[in-house]
Design a protein around this motif. Structure first.
Motif, short mmCIF file in Angstrom:
data_model
loop_
_atom_site.label_atom_id
_atom_site.label_comp_id
_atom_site.label_asym_id
_atom_site.label_seq_id
_atom_site.Cartn_x
_atom_site.Cartn_y
_atom_site.Cartn_z
N LEU A 33 -41.68 -11.23 -23.65
CA LEU A 33 -41.90 -11.15 -25.10
C LEU A 33 -41.28 -12.35 -25.83
O LEU A 33 -41.80 -12.81 -26.84
N ARG A 34 -40.16 -12.82 -25.30
CA ARG A 34 -39.53 -14.00 -25.91
C ARG A 34 -40.50 -15.20 -25.89
O ARG A 34 -40.50 -16.01 -26.80
N ALA A 51 -42.96 -14.64 -28.88
CA ALA A 51 -42.43 -14.28 -30.20
C ALA A 51 -42.74 -15.33 -31.27
O ALA A 51 -43.18 -14.98 -32.38
N TRP A 64 -46.44 -15.26 -32.17
CA TRP A 64 -46.76 -14.06 -32.95
C TRP A 64 -46.23 -14.18 -34.38
O TRP A 64 -46.88 -13.73 -35.32
N GLN A 65 -45.06 -14.80 -34.52
CA GLN A 65 -44.51 -14.98 -35.87
C GLN A 65 -45.43 -15.88 -36.70
O GLN A 65 -45.68 -15.60 -37.87
N LYS A 92 -34.39 -4.18 -38.58
CA LYS A 92 -34.56 -3.35 -37.36
C LYS A 92 -34.38 -1.87 -37.66
O LYS A 92 -35.08 -1.03 -37.10
N LEU A 131 -41.75 -5.61 -31.67
CA LEU A 131 -41.92 -7.04 -31.99
C LEU A 131 -43.07 -7.24 -32.98
O LEU A 131 -42.96 -8.05 -33.90
N GLU A 132 -44.16 -6.49 -32.80
CA GLU A 132 -45.27 -6.62 -33.75
C GLU A 132 -44.81 -6.28 -35.17
O GLU A 132 -45.12 -7.01 -36.13
N GLU A 166 -41.72 -6.29 -36.28
CA GLU A 166 -40.68 -7.23 -36.69
C GLU A 166 -41.27 -8.51 -37.28
O GLU A 166 -40.84 -8.96 -38.35
N VAL A 167 -42.22 -9.11 -36.57
CA VAL A 167 -42.76 -10.38 -37.06
C VAL A 167 -43.51 -10.15 -38.37
O VAL A 167 -43.48 -11.01 -39.27
#
Ligand code: OVP
Length: 396
Positions: free
Chosen positions: A106-107, A110, A113-114, A267, A351-352, A354-355
């Motif tokens: 995922l890193r 990321a 995606w951002q 978060k 993550l989705e 979060e971004v």
């Protein structure tokens, strides 16, 4: 003691349209209830739901996590090798998948995606009014997730109709199920094809499952079915997770202002969204043996409906449980389940969100509801059909 019997059908359309209106009655009736109209047990309190999820030896998954008992009837599709299995098979497939769905993987995505999120949110702010489901809740996952798996481009519109059918199938064969199935044929055929090795792009998570098969970690047939789990579980869940979170903020403008002022709460806000409005509302287990829950005896071979979303609003567990509060410590919610089956994709889902929130905080001054949201009735998911909203641009 025996369970209190309730004349309540948790898959009636009226219940599915407004589940939170019924959860209190379920929790207060007792630690275990008998849901007479569907002939199974139910638990809606946090302590009992969590305990059942922890005890996979008693509350088994291999007989299906829907109402249908795979020991009594043929599953409607070959069972999932993750969701609908017990150890030791479960642990082998889950370990394999855990190595693919990793923080490291995922890193790598990321930053990209951002950028996708920043661009999408900037466009939506410029537009002002849009549909929070189609233009954001669905648009974002579809812009990132199928590429992560390595799906070819053609036919991706089948992903959501396929998931609709999958999640309806955990419930009874009611009208909701039949409507979802009526036009799911082409979607089911497309997904079956898309899971094949020759359809997957190199480098994606789908191909990585086949590479695990090459190393002897599973068979090629198992790989095909494990790829299917990505497509079953990874789209409609996040689509509605995002839409439900936007809806929560639209209904609680003060909470959006608080997050803007304290971005460090990001978060916590995501976990609170998952707690307050859990996309996956319920899953079943089957008792593999007689057991006792809070003094109530459950026979062997019984289906037990676990109300994850009701447990997440149990006042025994959370203060002001019905309040959406981004400052709250919401860890311990069971929106991603608990125990050995706890959501494999939870880091992807987070993550989705979060971004997207990171893109929104500096750009979106307020989130305004511009009309009545419409629900999409599903036997398992708390889903929206449409969410008319406005993002008012930040000038600060
Ligand atoms: C929410 C889930 C849901 C639907 C299907 C599957 C998993 C699967 O493994 O096929 S988890």
């Amino acid at each position: 003691m025996s369970a209190v019997s309730l004349d309540l059908d948790p898959f009636a359309e009226e219940f599915l349209a407004a589940p939170y209106a019924h959860h209190e009655a379920l929790r207060e009736a007792g630690p275990v209830v008998l849901l007479a109209p569907i002939g199974c047990y139910g638990m809606a309190r946090h302590a009992e739901v969590q305990a059942a999820l922890r005890d996979w030896q008693t509350f088994v998954s291999s007989r299906g996590v829907g109402l249908a008992d795979f020991q009594q009837e043929e599953p409607w599709r070959p069972p999932s090798l993750l969701l609908e299995t017990d150890p030791p098979l479960h642990d082998r497939t889950r370990s394999l998948m855990n190595r693919i769905v990793s923080l490291g993987a995922l890193r790598e995505v990321a930053a990209r995606w951002q950028a996708v999120a920043d661009d999408m949110i900037a466009r939506l702010v410029a537009r002002g009014r849009f549909d929070g489901v189609e233009d954001l809740g669905a648009a974002f996952p579809l812009a990132v997730f199928p590429d992560l798996i390595g799906l070819r481009s053609a036919g991706r519109e089948h992903l959501i109709p396929y998931a609709t059918a999958v999640f309806n199938a955990f419930g009874p064969r009611n009208a909701v199920f039949e409507r979802g199935m009526a036009d799911a044929g082409p979607a089911m055929a497309w997904v079956a094809e898309a899971c094949r090795r020759d359809q997957l792009l190199p480098g994606g998570w789908g191909m990585q499952v086949y590479e695990a098969a090459d190393r002897g970690e599973c068979t090629a047939g198992e790989a095909e079915r494990l790829v299917r789990s990505f497509l079953s579980a990874g789209v409609d869940t996040t689509v509605n997770g995002i839409a439900n979170l936007i809806h929560a903020f639209a209904m609680h403008p003060g909470q959006w202002q608080r997050l803007r002022q304290e971005p460090a709460l990001l978060k916590r806000a995501i976990e609170e969204g998952l707690r307050w409005d859990s996309t996956v509302q319920t899953f079943f287990r089957t008792t593999g043996r007689e057991t006792c829950v809070a003094g109530v005896t459950l026979p062997a071979n019984a289906k037990v409906l676990l109300f994850l979303a009701a447990a997440n609003r149990d006042p025994r567990r959370w203060e002001n449980a019905d309040q959406f509060d981004v400052g709250r410590q919401s860890s311990g919610h069971v929106g991603f389940g608990f125990g050995i089956h706890q959501c494999l994709g939870q880091m992807v889902a987070r993550l989705e969100m979060e971004v997207l929130l990171r893109a929104m905080i500096p750009r979106v001054n307020s989130i305004n509801l511009m009309g009545e949201p419409r629900r999409r009735i599903n036997n398992t998911l708390h889903a929206l059909a449409s969410l008319p909203v406005e993002f008012r641009a930040a000038t600060d």
